[in-house]
Design a protein around this motif. Structure first.
Motif, mmCIF file in Angstrom:
data_model
loop_
_atom_site.group_PDB
_atom_site.id
_atom_site.type_symbol
_atom_site.label_atom_id
_atom_site.label_comp_id
_atom_site.label_asym_id
_atom_site.label_seq_id
_atom_site.Cartn_x
_atom_site.Cartn_y
_atom_site.Cartn_z
ATOM 1 N N THR A 64 0.986 -1.356 0.331
ATOM 2 C CA THR A 64 0.023 -0.559 -0.271
ATOM 3 C C THR A 64 0.785 1.280 0.076
ATOM 4 N N THR A 65 2.185 1.171 0.299
ATOM 5 C CA THR A 65 3.072 2.536 1.133
ATOM 6 C C THR A 65 3.248 2.618 -0.907
ATOM 7 N N LEU A 66 4.281 1.537 -1.358
ATOM 8 C CA LEU A 66 4.288 1.947 -2.270
ATOM 9 C C LEU A 66 3.326 2.255 -3.465
ATOM 10 N N ALA A 67 2.291 1.552 -3.557
ATOM 11 C CA ALA A 67 0.874 2.742 -4.464
ATOM 12 C C ALA A 67 0.361 3.513 -4.515
ATOM 13 N N ASN A 68 0.306 3.864 -2.965
ATOM 14 C CA ASN A 68 0.467 5.569 -2.796
ATOM 15 C C ASN A 68 1.611 5.936 -3.045
ATOM 16 N N TRP A 69 3.204 5.723 -3.535
ATOM 17 C CA TRP A 69 3.600 6.022 -3.853
ATOM 18 C C TRP A 69 4.262 6.835 -5.128
ATOM 19 N N ILE A 70 2.919 5.486 -5.727
ATOM 20 C CA ILE A 70 3.252 5.438 -7.454
ATOM 21 C C ILE A 70 2.685 6.669 -7.690
ATOM 22 N N ALA A 71 0.915 6.620 -6.822
ATOM 23 C CA ALA A 71 -0.526 7.284 -7.336
ATOM 24 C C ALA A 71 0.244 8.898 -7.177
ATOM 25 N N ALA A 72 0.712 9.200 -6.210
ATOM 26 C CA ALA A 72 1.035 10.300 -5.734
ATOM 27 C C ALA A 72 2.273 10.929 -7.111
ATOM 28 N N GLY A 73 2.517 10.097 -7.946
ATOM 29 C CA GLY A 73 3.569 10.735 -8.974
ATOM 30 C C GLY A 73 4.259 10.227 -9.003
ATOM 31 N N ALA A 74 5.238 8.993 -7.810
ATOM 32 C CA ALA A 74 6.226 8.467 -7.726
ATOM 33 C C ALA A 74 7.921 9.658 -7.629
ATOM 34 N N PRO A 75 7.013 10.244 -6.751
ATOM 35 C CA PRO A 75 8.678 11.426 -6.534
ATOM 36 C C PRO A 75 9.767 10.992 -5.744
ATOM 37 N N TYR A 76 10.548 11.117 -6.417
ATOM 38 C CA TYR A 76 11.897 10.521 -6.027
ATOM 39 C C TYR A 76 12.643 12.001 -5.640
ATOM 40 N N PRO A 77 14.092 11.681 -4.514
ATOM 41 C CA PRO A 77 14.816 12.582 -4.179
ATOM 42 C C PRO A 77 15.793 12.950 -4.927
ATOM 43 N N ASP A 78 16.344 13.943 -5.234
ATOM 44 C CA ASP A 78 17.456 14.778 -6.567
ATOM 45 C C ASP A 78 18.486 13.912 -6.409
ATOM 46 N N SER A 79 19.054 12.916 -5.240
ATOM 47 C CA SER A 79 20.496 12.094 -5.595
ATOM 48 C C SER A 79 19.594 10.549 -5.691
ATOM 49 N N PRO A 80 20.114 9.894 -6.357
ATOM 50 C CA PRO A 80 20.140 8.310 -6.645
ATOM 51 C C PRO A 80 19.692 7.762 -5.306
ATOM 52 N N LEU A 81 18.895 6.966 -5.143
ATOM 53 C CA LEU A 81 18.335 5.923 -4.346
ATOM 54 C C LEU A 81 19.858 4.853 -4.287
ATOM 55 N N VAL A 82 20.320 4.265 -2.998
ATOM 56 C CA VAL A 82 21.399 3.263 -2.664
ATOM 57 C C VAL A 82 21.042 2.131 -2.232
ATOM 58 N N PRO A 83 21.296 1.184 -2.595
ATOM 59 C CA PRO A 83 20.558 -0.121 -2.311
ATOM 60 C C PRO A 83 21.568 -0.082 -0.419
ATOM 61 N N ALA A 84 19.682 -0.631 0.734
ATOM 62 C CA ALA A 84 19.957 -0.441 2.012
ATOM 63 C C ALA A 84 21.125 -1.563 2.306
ATOM 64 N N MET A 85 21.998 -1.326 3.575
ATOM 65 C CA MET A 85 22.826 -1.968 4.061
ATOM 66 C C MET A 85 22.869 -3.069 4.459
ATOM 67 N N LYS A 86 23.053 -4.345 4.717
ATOM 68 C CA LYS A 86 22.267 -4.817 5.526
ATOM 69 C C LYS A 86 23.481 -5.259 6.957
ATOM 70 N N LYS A 87 23.073 -5.499 8.572
ATOM 71 C CA LYS A 87 23.412 -5.454 9.470
ATOM 72 C C LYS A 87 24.382 -6.434 9.355
ATOM 73 N N GLN A 88 25.670 -6.615 9.398
ATOM 74 C CA GLN A 88 25.968 -7.727 9.496
ATOM 75 C C GLN A 88 26.455 -7.800 10.738
ATOM 76 N N GLU A 89 26.511 -9.170 10.738
ATOM 77 C CA GLU A 89 26.479 -9.725 12.654
ATOM 78 C C GLU A 89 28.635 -9.554 12.576
ATOM 79 N N SER A 90 28.860 -9.038 13.599
ATOM 80 C CA SER A 90 30.467 -8.653 13.924
ATOM 81 C C SER A 90 31.050 -9.799 14.697
ATOM 82 N N PRO A 91 32.363 -10.280 14.292
ATOM 83 C CA PRO A 91 32.533 -11.597 15.211
ATOM 84 C C PRO A 91 32.347 -11.387 16.569
#
Length: 161
Positions: free
Chosen positions: A92-119
């Motif tokens: 629903t969040t993504l559908a509403n975002w698309i319906a609102a025109g799918a606005p993007y920020p000025d800079s490219p989106l980057v993949p979220a980093m997964k939290k890595q377990e420390s040793p």
């Protein structure tokens, strides 16, 4: 009236941030500028509108007709994301975002980093603790007048017969 407009603007900004966070966490690991599965890059609005192998991913203002929306709700195969279905709230969040025109920020989106377990956070299984590299080093008692390497080799040869 002015307060309502400010509230609506704030809610819109929050919804955009939520959509961008979802894209970063669940879509961009496979569909970014460097890794473009299906030749699809969702990191910028221009790239998403251009689309991939099967055409544009977004039709701003029309969530139901957008390929991105069809894939995340399972109406078009393969269902996305490949690592597990989105919740209804996320869809629903993504559908509403698309319906609102799918606005993007000025800079490219980057993949979220997964939290890595420390040793330090890892636990070592008991069986692994018996492995040689987990043993505390012990200095071998070498007879006087014998070189340690020679002693080690002679002990190994005797053990093997």
């Amino acid at each position: 009236m002015r307060l309502a407009a400010l509230l609506l603007t704030a809610l819109s900004a929050l919804a955009q941030e939520s959509a961008h966070a979802l894209l970063s966490a669940r879509c961009l690991p496979c569909h970014n500028a460097k890794m473009q599965l299906g030749k699809l890059d969702l990191s910028t609005r221009a790239a998403a509108l251009q689309g991939g192998e099967h055409g544009p991913a977004l039709l701003p203002g029309n969530a139901e007709a957008s390929r991105l929306h069809k894939h995340i709700r399972g109406a078009e195969k393969p269902s996305m994301p490949m690592d597990g279905k989105l919740s209804q709230a996320e869809i629903t969040t993504l559908a509403n975002w698309i319906a609102a025109g799918a606005p993007y920020p000025d800079s490219p989106l980057v993949p979220a980093m997964k939290k890595q377990e420390s040793p330090e956070d890892r636990t070592v299984p008991e069986a692994a603790k018996r492995f040689w590299s987990f043993q505390v080093p012990r200095r071998a008692q070498v007879p006087a007048g014998q070189h340690p390497v020679d002693y080690f080799l002679s002990q190994t040869r005797q053990a093997k017969g």
